[in-house]
Design an enzyme around this catalytic site. Structure first.
Site, short mmCIF file in Angstrom:
data_model
loop_
_atom_site.label_atom_id
_atom_site.label_comp_id
_atom_site.label_asym_id
_atom_site.label_seq_id
_atom_site.Cartn_x
_atom_site.Cartn_y
_atom_site.Cartn_z
N ASN A 1 13.99 -4.96 -7.34
CA ASN A 1 14.95 -4.04 -6.72
C ASN A 1 15.72 -4.77 -5.63
O ASN A 1 15.28 -5.80 -5.13
CB ASN A 1 14.21 -2.86 -6.08
CG ASN A 1 13.62 -1.92 -7.09
OD1 ASN A 1 13.62 -2.19 -8.29
ND2 ASN A 1 13.11 -0.81 -6.62
O1 PMT Z 1 15.55 -3.79 2.87
P1 PMT Z 1 16.92 -3.26 3.26
O2 PMT Z 1 18.05 -4.08 2.64
O3 PMT Z 1 17.07 -3.08 4.74
O4 PMT Z 1 17.07 -1.81 2.60
C1 PMT Z 1 16.22 -0.79 3.01
C2 PMT Z 1 15.78 0.10 1.84
C3 PMT Z 1 16.99 0.83 1.29
C4 PMT Z 1 15.15 -0.75 0.71
C5 PMT Z 1 14.71 1.06 2.42
O5 PMT Z 1 15.29 1.83 3.44
C6 PMT Z 1 14.16 1.99 1.35
O6 PMT Z 1 14.72 3.01 0.99
N1 PMT Z 1 12.97 1.60 0.78
C7 PMT Z 1 12.33 2.30 -0.33
C8 PMT Z 1 13.08 1.96 -1.58
C9 PMT Z 1 12.40 2.52 -2.79
O7 PMT Z 1 11.80 1.80 -3.55
O8 PMT Z 1 12.45 3.83 -2.92
P2 PMT Z 1 11.77 4.64 -4.12
O9 PMT Z 1 12.41 5.98 -4.02
O10 PMT Z 1 11.87 3.91 -5.41
O11 PMT Z 1 10.24 4.71 -3.71
C10 PMT Z 1 9.70 5.77 -2.94
C11 PMT Z 1 8.59 5.27 -2.05
O12 PMT Z 1 7.48 4.86 -2.85
C12 PMT Z 1 8.94 4.11 -1.14
O13 PMT Z 1 8.30 4.31 0.10
C13 PMT Z 1 8.34 2.89 -1.87
O14 PMT Z 1 7.95 1.87 -0.96
C14 PMT Z 1 7.11 3.52 -2.53
N2 PMT Z 1 6.69 2.88 -3.78
C15 PMT Z 1 7.48 2.93 -4.89
C16 PMT Z 1 7.03 2.39 -6.08
C17 PMT Z 1 5.77 1.76 -6.12
N3 PMT Z 1 5.32 1.20 -7.23
N4 PMT Z 1 5.00 1.71 -5.00
C18 PMT Z 1 5.43 2.26 -3.83
O15 PMT Z 1 4.73 2.21 -2.83
#
Ligand code: PMT
Length: 222
Positions: free
Chosen positions: A29
């Site tokens: 990502n």
């Molecule tokens: O790093 P930057 O360039 O500063 O950008 C920041 C960011 C946009 C990456 C950050 O603010 C952000 O939104 N991070 C989470 C991104 C993400 O993967 O979102 P998601 O909606 O796919 O996941 C939801 C949550 O589950 C997140 O807390 C993620 O860390 C967690 N997750 C997701 C998948 C996985 N297999 N394990 C997890 O722990």
């Protein structure tokens, strides 16, 4: 004055994960790590003992923070779970949701016009932390969404059993990954707050103020 975190142990995940296809290719990502590093920096400045589990990013280690570098979602999971118990977990990493079923030992050759990869789900680190017997008192997730932000963010809050989720809109200029600024829509059971747009360093302070207020509200008698 900013709310303090003295005596608290805080684990932050930041950056992307890279899921290798072969020795030269990977899927992952988009994330620079800036948001997570800003949170780790701000927590350390407030007196917390901070473990920062970082995917592959080009950022210096914040002062006073234990930084653990990882590459894949599986490695990030191992490092995060090993860092428990903690008082607060913030999952700011952009963990790849799928990884190749197997990693080719040698560089894959371009033999056809198309290539099909079999991908398998990676472990959901955030949900595992929230379900762990050593669960931190406060588990904070991030949600990167392109549309219908509140609906999807609240869905993750429920499904992953979080205390709070910070949603950022991605795919628009000046917010989300790889830029210096961001804006967050923060949701918890029975409440919400808009933070920013602000530089990520300031946004991290505002989010920590809110997180600490929620921790105090949760531990208040009655
Ligand atoms: O790093 P930057 O360039 O500063 O950008 C920041 C960011 C946009 C990456 C950050 O603010 C952000 O939104 N991070 C989470 C991104 C993400 O993967 O979102 P998601 O909606 O796919 O996941 C939801 C949550 O589950 C997140 O807390 C993620 O860390 C967690 N997750 C997701 C998948 C996985 N297999 N394990 C997890 O722990």
């Amino acid at each position: 004055m900013s709310a303090m975190l003295a005596g608290k142990r805080v684990v932050v995940s930041a950056g992307p994960t890279y899921e290798d296809i072969d020795p030269v290719r990977f899927i992952g990502n988009r994330s620079s790590g800036k948001m997570g590093f800003a949170l780790a920096t701000a927590a350390a400045a407030r007196g917390a003992e901070v473990v920062l589990v970082a995917g592959p990013v080009q950022l210096p280690a914040p002062t006073g923070v234990l930084r653990i570098d990882v590459r894949s979602a599986a490695q990030m999971r191992t490092a995060v779970l090993a860092a428990l118990p903690a008082d607060l977990y913030i999952g700011a990493a952009a963990v790849a949701d799928y990884a190749p079923r197997s990693i080719a030992k040698g560089k894959m050759k371009k033999t056809g016009a198309t290539l099909t990869l079999e991908l398998v789900r990676t472990p959901d680190i955030l949900a595992e932390v929230a379900a762990d017997p050593r669960r931190p008192a406060m588990v904070v997730g991030f949600a990167a969404e392109t549309d219908d932000v509140e609906h999807y963010a609240r869905g993750k809050l429920e499904k992953k059993k979080l205390d709070l989720i910070a949603a950022n809109r991605v795919g628009v200029p000046g917010s989300g990954f790889e830029c210096d600024d961001n804006a967050l829509s923060v949701y918890w059971h029975g409440g919400s707050r808009e933070l920013g747009p602000l530089p990520k360093t300031q946004l991290a302070e505002a989010l920590l103020d809110l997180v600490i207020a929620r921790m105090q509200a949760a531990s208040a008698p009655g």
